[in-house]
Design a protein around this motif. Structure first.
Motif, PDB file in Angstrom:
ATOM      1  N   PRO A  68       0.847  -1.187  -0.006  1.00  0.00           N
ATOM      2  CA  PRO A  68       0.001   0.001   0.037  1.00  0.00           C
ATOM      3  C   PRO A  68       0.827   1.374  -0.115  1.00  0.00           C
ATOM      4  N   SER A  69       2.001   1.283   0.502  1.00  0.00           N
ATOM      5  CA  SER A  69       2.828   2.398   0.763  1.00  0.00           C
ATOM      6  C   SER A  69       4.257   2.065   0.609  1.00  0.00           C
ATOM      7  N   THR A  71       6.444   3.795   2.540  1.00  0.00           N
ATOM      8  CA  THR A  71       6.867   3.793   3.781  1.00  0.00           C
ATOM      9  C   THR A  71       6.974   2.297   4.372  1.00  0.00           C
ATOM     10  N   MET A  72       5.964   1.653   4.306  1.00  0.00           N
ATOM     11  CA  MET A  72       5.900   0.115   4.693  1.00  0.00           C
ATOM     12  C   MET A  72       7.127  -0.671   4.106  1.00  0.00           C
ATOM     13  N   GLN A  75      10.849   0.520   4.891  1.00  0.00           N
ATOM     14  CA  GLN A  75      11.077   0.043   6.397  1.00  0.00           C
ATOM     15  C   GLN A  75      11.426  -1.468   6.389  1.00  0.00           C
ATOM     16  N   GLY A 105       9.401   5.933  12.151  1.00  0.00           N
ATOM     17  CA  GLY A 105       8.621   4.597  12.274  1.00  0.00           C
ATOM     18  C   GLY A 105       9.863   3.332  12.206  1.00  0.00           C
ATOM     19  N   LEU A 109       9.570   1.087  15.464  1.00  0.00           N
ATOM     20  CA  LEU A 109       8.939  -0.465  15.117  1.00  0.00           C
ATOM     21  C   LEU A 109      10.077  -1.512  15.036  1.00  0.00           C
ATOM     22  N   ILE A 227       5.743 -11.681   4.553  1.00  0.00           N
ATOM     23  CA  ILE A 227       5.338 -11.816   5.988  1.00  0.00           C
ATOM     24  C   ILE A 227       5.225 -10.650   6.936  1.00  0.00           C
ATOM     25  N   TRP A 228       6.238  -9.830   6.523  1.00  0.00           N
ATOM     26  CA  TRP A 228       6.178  -8.415   7.298  1.00  0.00           C
ATOM     27  C   TRP A 228       5.139  -7.532   6.797  1.00  0.00           C
ATOM     28  N   ARG A 230       2.227  -8.491   6.027  1.00  0.00           N
ATOM     29  CA  ARG A 230       1.043  -9.103   6.898  1.00  0.00           C
ATOM     30  C   ARG A 230       1.198  -8.550   8.534  1.00  0.00           C
ATOM     31  N   ARG A 231       2.346  -8.439   8.989  1.00  0.00           N
ATOM     32  CA  ARG A 231       2.725  -8.172  10.437  1.00  0.00           C
ATOM     33  C   ARG A 231       2.353  -6.560  10.278  1.00  0.00           C
ATOM     34  N   TYR A 232       2.376  -5.910   9.329  1.00  0.00           N
ATOM     35  CA  TYR A 232       2.253  -4.438   9.316  1.00  0.00           C
ATOM     36  C   TYR A 232       0.983  -4.089   9.159  1.00  0.00           C
ATOM     37  N   GLY A 233       0.048  -5.080   8.772  1.00  0.00           N
ATOM     38  CA  GLY A 233      -1.450  -4.637   8.291  1.00  0.00           C
ATOM     39  C   GLY A 233      -1.479  -4.349   7.180  1.00  0.00           C
ATOM     40  N   GLY A 234      -0.525  -4.460   6.155  1.00  0.00           N
ATOM     41  CA  GLY A 234      -0.551  -4.316   4.937  1.00  0.00           C
ATOM     42  C   GLY A 234      -1.132  -5.135   3.854  1.00  0.00           C
ATOM     43  N   LEU A 236      -3.786  -6.382   2.860  1.00  0.00           N
ATOM     44  CA  LEU A 236      -5.187  -6.193   2.768  1.00  0.00           C
ATOM     45  C   LEU A 236      -5.893  -7.409   1.902  1.00  0.00           C
TER      46      LEU A 236
END
Lengths: 356, 356
Positions: A68-69, A71-72, A75, A105, A109, A227-228, A230-234, A236
């Protein structure tokens, strides 16, 4: 300050971008999409996987993950390289997106440390990179957006890449605007990405999509990135509103970058000819540059507001006060090409009158 | 296993949901949206802020933040309550979303510990909550999805809330399906949310949107949540594809929850009358329940595949093998109401024939 933004929003043509960021951007991208197109589902399905593979191929990498971004995505890239090298430290420019736009972040995080390389007003040098202590990963941004969109020569990139490989340093590309850089380098995306271990690109800068990013790299890296994600809530259930539009505008604009670059070069030259106005870089290397106006913020705001009102052409919605001048960012896209030349001439006449 | 999914995808009517998750869901929501609607921009603008305020008011909270996902929203909620109470430990059910669906994101991204309360096959009890050591926050999910959608009586919720306030434990509601619970409780969303310090709701469960979530709570909590949203890379330049569709389907379906609940109750009763088939809970408390078929996975797959092929009505796209039976999840929505009663009768005749 609000006047500048308000008058900008009411303009009928703009110097920067591809037109206004509104629901029309989404609706246009979906105009020829069938209602029956199945949604992606948690990273699987015909909307997302072939698109990831297409971008992986374009970037010459084994795999790619839609995020989605940026930023995610970035990182996560740095965290994976940190884990792989068992080294907590990564390095980047002092005006890197992670340093100034992400509320810290990365360090909030992750158990990671950062080193800032170089100075805020220029690119980092190979010597500065060579002087770094042992690090997991170096992030390079092409072009370096916050100093106006500046980039090293390709030979310098090659030398940085060679050094990082010799020193077992992973090299990550913040290529938010990578496609915008290709005409200057006269290289393909894959030829530039080959110098890097991982690459992030954005779909809403020069490509003009809605949001979303691709992170590309080796297969195992991408598997861990999922996997990350999913952990971040990305991860969707449905990312297709961003993916379909990213694909649409990617195909529409990827071959226009040479035009945007040529426009930026020509426009910057014309602006630099006006006293009291200058650009950085003086000669752009992509579709973007920073534009500076002599004077304090109130004075410059008043002048630009008047010009936007009088001409209906938007120069900018904001300016940032600097020492004796004010700055904004220009990035060329479809909007500039759509401007009537006579109206643009009027803008220049008024700029000359206001700032000379 | 693939046959079940394939035949399900080819059905023309379904027991669960609101119809297929395809691009039509987005296009329908945007049908009457003007091209000129300006995008939200990093959490600001007329698309996002009034929607956040509307949901805050509905939930009786000071503020609310729109998130791309519940995963992101809930991890952030727990982290904020952990920081506020200077306590690293939070507690939730062993089948909480954070425990089983997020690749351990909470603990990978935060310096936090978790305690699991109760057992995998039932709700946690007030006594079990009272027996917990000092914790920052307790997360309750209404209904508890992974055990079929079960929920405590309202008086029990009130007692849990009272205990948490007395013990200075923050109480967070995983209300992914909160609206689906209102007919059972005969309460408003605000009356239930009043028992909790913070509330998350989802827009793609019973409401049938594309993706997205709201996190609501005190003003300072939401302000901090926005900082963490930026850190996670969830503060996208444009979230309007999710927000516009969330609002559209929220307004379309929020008042249909009593119908879905009535349908679930009636359908579960009818299914429980078939030998070899049962539901948990036996009597639903929301629009959802788990559906169990006697037999091994191959046998049940074959039977359900045949019924889906023969009737064109989709029962499920997957089953999970249990001890002597197989399970799937049913959640009632618009699709069930659209089914022809005669075709549904045929499904029941075939279920009786296959499983009795």
């Amino acid at each position: 300050m609000n006047n500048l933004r308000e008058t900008f929003q009411q303009t009928t043509g703009q110097i920067s971008g591809h037109g206004k960021r509104n629901a029309g951007v989404l609706k246009t991208a979906f105009l020829d999409v069938s209602d029956d197109l199945p949604s992606d589902q948690y990273g699987t399905g015909s909307v997302i996987q072939p698109f990831e593979q297409k971008l992986a191929a374009t970037l010459g990498k084994e795999d790619a993950v839609f995020f989605p971004s940026g930023t995610m995505a970035q990182q996560i890239a740095l965290r994976i390289w940190s884990d792989e090298t068992s080294n907590r430290t990564v390095a980047y420019h002092p005006l890197c997106h992670l340093e100034i736009h992400e509320q810290n972040g990365l360090k909030e995080l992750h158990p990671m440390d950062t080193l800032l390389v170089g100075a805020v007003n220029r690119l980092m040098t190979l010597d500065e990179i060579k002087a770094l202590p042992e690090i997991a990963c170096l992030l390079l941004e092409l072009p370096q957006r916050e100093i106006g969109g500046v980039a090293p020569a390709f030979a310098e990139l090659e030398a940085i890449s060679r050094h990082c490989r010799e020193q077992n340093i992973r090299l990550h590309l913040d290529g938010a605007r990578l496609f915008e850089m290709l005409p200057y380098y006269e290289k393909t995306a894959a030829e530039i990405a080959a110098l890097f271990d991982s690459v992030y690109i954005s779909f809403y800068k020069g490509l003009g999509g809605i949001a979303g990013a691709i992170l590309a790299g080796p297969a195992a890296f991408c598997q861990t990135a999922r996997i990350w994600k999913r952990r971040y809530g990305g991860d969707l259930i449905s990312l297709y509103p961003y993916i379909v539009s990213a694909d649409y505008y990617y195909e529409l604009r990827k071959d226009r970058m040479a035009d945007y670059y040529a426009d930026a070069t020509q426009l910057a030259e014309r602006l630099n000819a006006v006293s009291g106005i200058h650009t950085t870089p003086e000669v752009p290397v992509s579709n973007m540059f920073h534009l500076h106006f002599a004077g304090g913020v109130d004075e410059v705001t008043e002048k630009l507001t008047k010009i936007q009102e009088a001409t209906g052409i938007g120069l900018t919605g904001y300016i940032v006060a600097k020492d004796g001048y004010c700055s904004t960012e220009i990035s060329l896209g479809d909007a500039y090409r759509a401007l009537d030349p006579d109206r643009l001439n009027t803008v220049f006449q008024q700029l000359e009158h206001a700032f000379t």
